[in-house]
Design a protein around this motif. Sequence first.
Motif, mmCIF file in Angstrom:
data_model
loop_
_atom_site.group_PDB
_atom_site.id
_atom_site.type_symbol
_atom_site.label_atom_id
_atom_site.label_comp_id
_atom_site.label_asym_id
_atom_site.label_seq_id
_atom_site.Cartn_x
_atom_site.Cartn_y
_atom_site.Cartn_z
ATOM 1 N N SER A 96 46.452 47.904 -51.742
ATOM 2 C CA SER A 96 45.364 48.332 -52.604
ATOM 3 C C SER A 96 45.031 47.239 -53.594
ATOM 4 C CB SER A 96 45.710 49.624 -53.333
ATOM 5 O OG SER A 96 46.949 49.496 -53.966
ATOM 6 N N GLY A 97 43.760 47.209 -53.931
ATOM 7 C CA GLY A 97 43.314 46.357 -55.014
ATOM 8 C C GLY A 97 43.140 47.285 -56.201
ATOM 9 N N ARG A 124 40.007 49.320 -54.645
ATOM 10 C CA ARG A 124 39.846 49.595 -53.210
ATOM 11 C C ARG A 124 41.199 49.854 -52.574
ATOM 12 N NH1 ARG A 124 37.624 44.577 -50.990
ATOM 13 N NH2 ARG A 124 38.799 43.701 -52.698
ATOM 14 N N LEU A 158 43.318 50.014 -48.662
ATOM 15 C CA LEU A 158 43.298 49.535 -47.287
ATOM 16 C C LEU A 158 44.319 50.337 -46.480
ATOM 17 C CD1 LEU A 158 41.860 47.157 -45.857
ATOM 18 C CD2 LEU A 158 43.755 45.713 -46.579
ATOM 19 N N LEU A 211 41.715 48.179 -39.372
ATOM 20 C CA LEU A 211 42.007 48.653 -40.730
ATOM 21 C C LEU A 211 40.822 49.460 -41.242
ATOM 22 C CD1 LEU A 211 43.277 45.305 -42.351
ATOM 23 C CD2 LEU A 211 44.693 47.180 -41.493
ATOM 24 N N LEU A 270 38.892 50.089 -44.787
ATOM 25 C CA LEU A 270 38.728 49.608 -46.158
ATOM 26 C C LEU A 270 37.907 50.667 -46.897
ATOM 27 C CD1 LEU A 270 39.175 47.129 -47.992
ATOM 28 C CD2 LEU A 270 37.224 46.055 -46.882
ATOM 29 N N HIS A 315 34.533 40.803 -40.130
ATOM 30 C CA HIS A 315 35.496 41.814 -39.676
ATOM 31 C C HIS A 315 34.917 43.219 -39.505
ATOM 32 C CE1 HIS A 315 37.081 43.249 -43.911
ATOM 33 N NE2 HIS A 315 35.764 43.199 -43.874
ATOM 34 N N CYS A 320 37.484 47.883 -39.917
ATOM 35 C CA CYS A 320 37.481 46.424 -39.843
ATOM 36 C C CYS A 320 38.473 45.930 -38.803
ATOM 37 C CB CYS A 320 37.942 45.835 -41.176
ATOM 38 S SG CYS A 320 37.003 46.425 -42.559
ATOM 39 N N ARG A 321 38.163 44.763 -38.241
ATOM 40 C CA ARG A 321 39.145 44.094 -37.374
ATOM 41 C C ARG A 321 40.286 43.585 -38.232
ATOM 42 N NH1 ARG A 321 36.803 39.238 -34.203
ATOM 43 N NH2 ARG A 321 34.962 39.296 -35.551
ATOM 44 N N ARG A 322 41.493 43.742 -37.735
ATOM 45 C CA ARG A 322 42.644 43.204 -38.450
ATOM 46 C C ARG A 322 42.720 41.698 -38.189
ATOM 47 N NH1 ARG A 322 47.991 45.391 -40.117
ATOM 48 N NH2 ARG A 322 47.664 47.406 -39.119
ATOM 49 N N LEU A 323 42.835 40.946 -39.249
ATOM 50 C CA LEU A 323 42.868 39.478 -39.165
ATOM 51 C C LEU A 323 44.170 38.960 -39.757
ATOM 52 C CD1 LEU A 323 39.308 38.905 -40.696
ATOM 53 C CD2 LEU A 323 39.879 38.884 -38.243
ATOM 54 N N MET A 371 44.993 36.807 -42.538
ATOM 55 C CA MET A 371 44.216 36.286 -43.672
ATOM 56 C C MET A 371 44.708 34.909 -44.130
ATOM 57 S SD MET A 371 42.040 38.689 -43.864
ATOM 58 C CE MET A 371 41.073 38.242 -45.318
ATOM 59 N N GLU A 387 36.919 35.913 -48.613
ATOM 60 C CA GLU A 387 38.251 35.869 -48.015
ATOM 61 C C GLU A 387 38.065 35.822 -46.512
ATOM 62 O OE1 GLU A 387 41.377 38.332 -49.525
ATOM 63 O OE2 GLU A 387 40.479 38.373 -51.521
ATOM 64 N N GLY A 389 36.223 38.248 -43.960
ATOM 65 C CA GLY A 389 36.801 39.568 -44.179
ATOM 66 C C GLY A 389 36.471 40.101 -45.553
ATOM 67 N N ASP A 390 37.280 41.066 -45.992
ATOM 68 C CA ASP A 390 37.180 41.660 -47.329
ATOM 69 C C ASP A 390 35.784 42.247 -47.545
ATOM 70 O OD1 ASP A 390 38.709 42.217 -49.617
ATOM 71 O OD2 ASP A 390 37.784 40.571 -50.719
HETATM 72 C C1 Q0N Z 1 43.470 42.086 -45.974
HETATM 73 N N1 Q0N Z 1 43.471 41.751 -48.161
HETATM 74 C C2 Q0N Z 1 43.173 41.313 -49.510
HETATM 75 C C3 Q0N Z 1 41.298 45.677 -49.823
HETATM 76 C C4 Q0N Z 1 41.145 44.164 -49.825
HETATM 77 N N2 Q0N Z 1 40.454 42.342 -42.010
HETATM 78 C C5 Q0N Z 1 41.672 42.216 -42.604
HETATM 79 N N3 Q0N Z 1 42.753 42.066 -41.827
HETATM 80 C C6 Q0N Z 1 43.957 41.932 -42.376
HETATM 81 N N4 Q0N Z 1 44.171 41.945 -43.687
HETATM 82 C C7 Q0N Z 1 43.152 42.110 -44.549
HETATM 83 C C8 Q0N Z 1 41.840 42.261 -44.022
HETATM 84 C C9 Q0N Z 1 40.713 42.426 -44.873
HETATM 85 N N5 Q0N Z 1 39.846 42.571 -45.563
HETATM 86 C C10 Q0N Z 1 42.760 41.615 -47.039
HETATM 87 N N6 Q0N Z 1 44.625 42.311 -47.860
HETATM 88 C C11 Q0N Z 1 44.662 42.497 -46.542
HETATM 89 C C12 Q0N Z 1 42.142 42.081 -50.240
HETATM 90 N N7 Q0N Z 1 42.380 43.512 -50.241
HETATM 91 C C13 Q0N Z 1 42.887 44.040 -51.481
HETATM 92 C C14 Q0N Z 1 43.012 45.556 -51.420
HETATM 93 O O1 Q0N Z 1 41.798 46.168 -51.041
#
Ligand code: Q0N
Length: 287
Positions: free
Chosen positions: A10-11, A14, A16, A24, A26, A68, A81-84, A86, A190, A202-203
């Motif tokens: 979590s941010g 937001r 995840l 994922l 978001l 993503h 979202c596609r898992r990446l 990062m 990101e 992403g993000d």
């Molecule tokens: C990922 N964060 C940092 C959500 C955003 N597509 C992805 N695949 C894998 N990991 C991530 C993403 C994306 N987007 C990005 N952490 C994991 C930013 N986060 C903070 C918490 O809220």
Amino acid sequence: MPEAALHVGSGKVRELYALDDDRLLLVASDRISTFDVVLPTEIPDKGRVLTGLAAFWFARTRDICPNHLLSLRADGRSTECRRLEMLPIECVVRGYLSGSGWKDYSATGTVCGHVLPEGLSESSQLPEPIFTPATKAATGHDENIDRETAAELVGADLFAEAERISLALYGFAAAHARERGIIIADTKFEFGLDDERRLVLGDEALTPDSSRFWPADEYQPGGAQPSFDKQFARDYCESLGWDKTDPGPELPEDVVAGTRGRYVEAFERLAEIDFDAYLADPEVVLR
Ligand code: Q0N
């Protein structure tokens, strides 16, 4: 909320969740932060505005860079979202001198190794946008790093590609926004790698939470600029003499309504879609 999904992070505003090995979810909340503190009062629909705006930009920047986004859920605040994998750097682009960019320039005349002309003021437009990578420091705060450090973290080739793509994305979005009365002073991207090791955005991108949005008609370099979205909340917080430590103050109804109006206005100006049409069918932003 997702049923059998694992919370993976979590941010401040937001969350995840893991849907499966490849995907994922978001979810953007209605929480708002000012002066780095999340306030106890939510701004209704803020998460939907940010989700819709990010999806709008994803749809319109596909030829610059793949992203993503897989799908937008009907709630308007969740994206699959596609898992990446990062990258360990935040890709910041600055078109104007503000925040840590202004601070670093004032102290050294440089930002992340970019030597800038003398005599710039706070909020000055830069001769050209610059790429100023950062890392998440142990404190949770972003820390600017020089180009060499960033290139060591991700490799020279990926660094060069992330810089080129970031500048292209910012250039496109800043021009689009400027024509609609909004200055995108700076923004953070990101990126991740897909299973074929291609760079994917992403993000959440090009939203007021990941960028500084300024009203162009009030732009006056030589000091801090009003925030397009958060100025009502900031002014109210300042008027209380709050010390800017957690917990923050509750926002009164008129400040909430005014702030919600600014988020909706940013969405409608940039996407040129009625926010009510987005609420009725979020996929309008993808067409
Ligand atoms: C990922 N964060 C940092 C959500 C955003 N597509 C992805 N695949 C894998 N990991 C991530 C993403 C994306 N987007 C990005 N952490 C994991 C930013 N986060 C903070 C918490 O809220």
